[in-house]
Design a protein around this motif. Structure first.
Motif, PDB file in Angstrom:
ATOM      1  N   GLY A 178      -9.114 -24.902 -10.048  1.00  0.00           N
ATOM      2  CA  GLY A 178      -9.103 -25.802 -11.198  1.00  0.00           C
ATOM      3  C   GLY A 178      -8.548 -25.211 -12.484  1.00  0.00           C
ATOM      4  N   TRP A 179      -7.734 -24.161 -12.368  1.00  0.00           N
ATOM      5  CA  TRP A 179      -7.150 -23.548 -13.554  1.00  0.00           C
ATOM      6  C   TRP A 179      -6.125 -24.480 -14.184  1.00  0.00           C
ATOM      7  CZ3 TRP A 179      -5.943 -17.672 -13.559  1.00  0.00           C
ATOM      8  CH2 TRP A 179      -7.067 -16.948 -13.161  1.00  0.00           C
ATOM      9  N   GLN A 180      -5.979 -24.365 -15.480  1.00  0.00           N
ATOM     10  CA  GLN A 180      -4.954 -25.091 -16.216  1.00  0.00           C
ATOM     11  C   GLN A 180      -3.616 -24.368 -16.065  1.00  0.00           C
ATOM     12  OE1 GLN A 180      -5.478 -28.016 -17.876  1.00  0.00           O
ATOM     13  NE2 GLN A 180      -7.517 -27.923 -16.977  1.00  0.00           N
ATOM     14  N   ILE A 181      -2.537 -25.111 -16.224  1.00  0.00           N
ATOM     15  CA  ILE A 181      -1.193 -24.548 -16.093  1.00  0.00           C
ATOM     16  C   ILE A 181      -0.996 -23.380 -17.058  1.00  0.00           C
ATOM     17  CG2 ILE A 181       1.255 -25.051 -16.511  1.00  0.00           C
ATOM     18  CD1 ILE A 181       0.747 -27.764 -15.145  1.00  0.00           C
ATOM     19  N   GLU A 182      -1.487 -23.519 -18.285  1.00  0.00           N
ATOM     20  CA  GLU A 182      -1.330 -22.468 -19.283  1.00  0.00           C
ATOM     21  C   GLU A 182      -2.024 -21.177 -18.849  1.00  0.00           C
ATOM     22  OE1 GLU A 182      -2.450 -25.572 -19.927  1.00  0.00           O
ATOM     23  OE2 GLU A 182      -0.740 -26.395 -20.997  1.00  0.00           O
ATOM     24  N   ALA A 183      -3.205 -21.309 -18.251  1.00  0.00           N
ATOM     25  CA  ALA A 183      -3.957 -20.133 -17.814  1.00  0.00           C
ATOM     26  C   ALA A 183      -3.258 -19.436 -16.641  1.00  0.00           C
ATOM     27  CB  ALA A 183      -5.381 -20.529 -17.418  1.00  0.00           C
ATOM     28  N   ILE A 184      -2.712 -20.224 -15.735  1.00  0.00           N
ATOM     29  CA  ILE A 184      -1.981 -19.644 -14.605  1.00  0.00           C
ATOM     30  C   ILE A 184      -0.738 -18.915 -15.115  1.00  0.00           C
ATOM     31  CG2 ILE A 184      -0.741 -20.123 -12.457  1.00  0.00           C
ATOM     32  CD1 ILE A 184      -2.537 -22.641 -12.181  1.00  0.00           C
ATOM     33  N   ALA A 185      -0.035 -19.537 -16.049  1.00  0.00           N
ATOM     34  CA  ALA A 185       1.168 -18.917 -16.615  1.00  0.00           C
ATOM     35  C   ALA A 185       0.825 -17.584 -17.288  1.00  0.00           C
ATOM     36  CB  ALA A 185       1.828 -19.859 -17.616  1.00  0.00           C
ATOM     37  N   ALA A 186      -0.261 -17.551 -18.028  1.00  0.00           N
ATOM     38  CA  ALA A 186      -0.673 -16.313 -18.693  1.00  0.00           C
ATOM     39  C   ALA A 186      -1.051 -15.250 -17.667  1.00  0.00           C
ATOM     40  CB  ALA A 186      -1.846 -16.590 -19.637  1.00  0.00           C
ATOM     41  N   GLU A 187      -1.773 -15.642 -16.634  1.00  0.00           N
ATOM     42  CA  GLU A 187      -2.200 -14.700 -15.593  1.00  0.00           C
ATOM     43  C   GLU A 187      -1.008 -14.113 -14.835  1.00  0.00           C
ATOM     44  OE1 GLU A 187      -4.717 -12.521 -13.100  1.00  0.00           O
ATOM     45  OE2 GLU A 187      -5.235 -13.609 -14.930  1.00  0.00           O
TER      46      GLU A 187
END
Length: 70
Positions: free
Chosen positions: A37-46
């Protein structure tokens, strides 16, 4: 533009995750987005890539993996 969440059963998610067309990176994005359930922004940062890259991967993953469900 924000992608809406798609609602799938556990069986569908398991089938989609095994799609032979997905790369390891796309499977990782699939797992973070659909299962955790991660947000796109969080995945991009990770993953240290742009939001657009993740957005495209989520769209592509949905289309490719969805073919396995049909």
């Amino acid at each position: 533009m924000s992608l809406s969440r798609y609602i799938y059963s556990i069986e569908q998610l398991n089938s989609m995750e095994k799609c032979e067309w997905l790369t390891d990176r796309e499977k990782a994005i699939f797992n973070l987005f659909y299962r955790r359930g991660w947000q796109i922004e969080a995945i991009a940062a990770e993953m240290d890539v742009s939001r657009g890259t993740i957005n495209n991967a989520v769209s592509y993953t949905h289309l490719r993996a969805h073919e396995t469900v049909l």
